[in-house]
Design an enzyme around this catalytic site. Structure first.
Site, PDB file in Angstrom:
ATOM      1  N   TRP A 182      42.263  30.774  -1.412  1.00 15.81           N
ATOM      2  CA  TRP A 182      42.555  29.682  -0.468  1.00 15.81           C
ATOM      3  C   TRP A 182      41.445  28.644  -0.392  1.00 15.81           C
ATOM      4  O   TRP A 182      41.600  27.609   0.267  1.00 15.81           O
ATOM      5  CB  TRP A 182      42.813  30.263   0.938  1.00 15.81           C
ATOM      6  CG  TRP A 182      44.126  30.970   1.079  1.00 15.81           C
ATOM      7  CD1 TRP A 182      45.121  31.046   0.139  1.00 15.81           C
ATOM      8  CD2 TRP A 182      44.598  31.699   2.219  1.00 15.81           C
ATOM      9  NE1 TRP A 182      46.179  31.783   0.635  1.00 15.81           N
ATOM     10  CE2 TRP A 182      45.890  32.195   1.912  1.00 15.81           C
ATOM     11  CE3 TRP A 182      44.062  31.985   3.479  1.00 15.81           C
ATOM     12  CZ2 TRP A 182      46.636  32.957   2.815  1.00 15.81           C
ATOM     13  CZ3 TRP A 182      44.802  32.747   4.382  1.00 15.81           C
ATOM     14  CH2 TRP A 182      46.079  33.215   4.050  1.00 15.81           C
TER      15      TRP A 182
ATOM     16  N   HIS B 170      32.880  31.612  -9.290  1.00 20.32           N
ATOM     17  CA  HIS B 170      33.968  30.633  -9.395  1.00 20.32           C
ATOM     18  C   HIS B 170      33.365  29.306  -9.871  1.00 20.32           C
ATOM     19  O   HIS B 170      32.240  28.962  -9.491  1.00 20.32           O
ATOM     20  CB  HIS B 170      34.655  30.468  -8.032  1.00 20.32           C
ATOM     21  CG  HIS B 170      35.877  29.599  -8.126  1.00 20.32           C
ATOM     22  ND1 HIS B 170      35.797  28.228  -8.148  1.00 20.32           N
ATOM     23  CD2 HIS B 170      37.188  29.909  -8.248  1.00 20.32           C
ATOM     24  CE1 HIS B 170      37.021  27.730  -8.272  1.00 20.32           C
ATOM     25  NE2 HIS B 170      37.881  28.733  -8.337  1.00 20.32           N
TER      26      HIS B 170
ATOM     27  N   GLU C 123      33.696  26.377  -8.981  1.00 25.96           N
ATOM     28  CA  GLU C 123      33.218  25.483  -7.916  1.00 25.96           C
ATOM     29  C   GLU C 123      31.837  25.928  -7.430  1.00 25.96           C
ATOM     30  O   GLU C 123      31.003  25.095  -7.053  1.00 25.96           O
ATOM     31  CB  GLU C 123      34.251  25.428  -6.778  1.00 25.96           C
ATOM     32  CG  GLU C 123      35.446  24.581  -7.194  1.00 25.96           C
ATOM     33  CD  GLU C 123      36.787  25.000  -6.621  1.00 25.96           C
ATOM     34  OE1 GLU C 123      36.817  25.694  -5.595  1.00 25.96           O
ATOM     35  OE2 GLU C 123      37.815  24.632  -7.227  1.00 25.96           O
TER      36      GLU C 123
ATOM     37  N   GLY D  14      45.001  28.980  -7.063  1.00 27.36           N
ATOM     38  CA  GLY D  14      44.392  28.182  -6.003  1.00 27.36           C
ATOM     39  C   GLY D  14      45.458  27.470  -5.191  1.00 27.36           C
ATOM     40  O   GLY D  14      46.089  28.032  -4.293  1.00 27.36           O
ATOM     41  N   GLY D  15      45.705  26.211  -5.538  1.00 26.97           N
ATOM     42  CA  GLY D  15      46.619  25.358  -4.773  1.00 26.97           C
ATOM     43  C   GLY D  15      47.963  26.003  -4.442  1.00 26.97           C
ATOM     44  O   GLY D  15      48.429  25.933  -3.299  1.00 26.97           O
TER      45      GLY D  15
END
Ligand code: PGA
Length: 247
Positions: A12, A98, A100, A232-233
């Site tokens: 999330w 990850h 990110e 993810g999304g």
């Protein structure tokens, strides 16, 4: 070859409050009624939601992941969260590395190795993420980059309680998914690496991540060595998460 049950893991990221998360779990629970699900479901909400979602998730057999952790056990590390704290809050898995975290927060291979070790030492399962950038893929370096990330991040990893996620950076949040052929080739490469490196390498699930959605999940999941998806999304909506789980 070991038979590895497939996993659908939702990340999330920095989305959803506790109220929204609870609503998601309620609606996932309703969607699951009467369905025969053969895949294991995992969700990674923000730290602040873990303890509030643990019961609802346990009731429907969904496991909880944390999105990050500190490698230190405890002490003066303002803003950090230890593995023991995550375990206490209900997480059984922790995302490590990850893209990110690597790209936006400067997490490097040495740090990620320490995090993976800390997660294992704390009795949780790291989901160790690897993946190349577009530039690296276009430069023909994708396989070498992923090997290096695995070699440094999983150096001396102690046990088979490990999941690897292949997430090409260029496919994350871009709507541009790797082709099933790209995924197949890289997953085969990762499997070979794990088997050479570890006696238990054939048991480690390898997930694909990067714009996975209901429309491409079945094809990706049909590839050999794709043992699941990190989403993810499309994991923010219970309906699309469920469609992926049932794809
Ligand atoms: P995405 O994200 O599905 O939105 O591309 C995947 C991930 O970052 O884990």
């Amino acid at each position: 070859m070991a038979l590895i049950p497939q996993i659908i893991a939702g990340n999330w990221k920095m989305n959803l409050t506790l109220t929204q998360g609870r609503r998601f779990i309620d609606s996932l629970a309703s969607g699951l009624v009467g369905k025969k699900l053969e895949r294991k479901l995992l969700l990674a909400p923000n730290f602040t939601l873990l303890s509030g979602l643990i019961q609802g998730c346990a009731d429907i057999g969904v496991g909880l992941m944390a999105q990050n952790c500190a490698y230190q056990e405890a002490g003066a590390f303002t803003g950090e969260t230890s593995v023991a704290m995550l375990k206490d809050a209900g997480a059984a898995y922790v995302l490590v590395g990850h893209s990110e975290r690597r790209q936006l927060f400067g997490e490097n291979d040495d740090l990620l190795q320490q995090k993976a070790q800390a997660v294992a030492a704390g009795g949780l399962v790291p989901i160790f993420c690897v993946g190349e950038t577009l530039e690296q893929r276009q430069g023909g370096e994708a396989f070498a980059i992923v090997s290096n990330q695995l070699r440094s991040g999983l150096n001396r990893f102690p046990c088979e309680k490990l999941i690897v996620a292949y997430e090409p950076v260029w496919a994350i949040g871009t709507g541009q998914t790797a082709t099933s052929e790209d995924a197949r080739l890289m997953h085969a490469h990762i499997r070979k690496f794990l088997e050479i490196q570890f006696s238990w390498g054939e048991m480690v699930p390898i997930l694909y991540g990067g714009s996975a959605k209901p429309g491409n999940a079945a094809e990706l999941l049909a590839q050999p060595e794709v043992n699941g998806l990190l989403v993810g999304g499309a994991s923010l909506d219970p309906e699309s998460f469920l469609q992926i789980a049932l794809a």
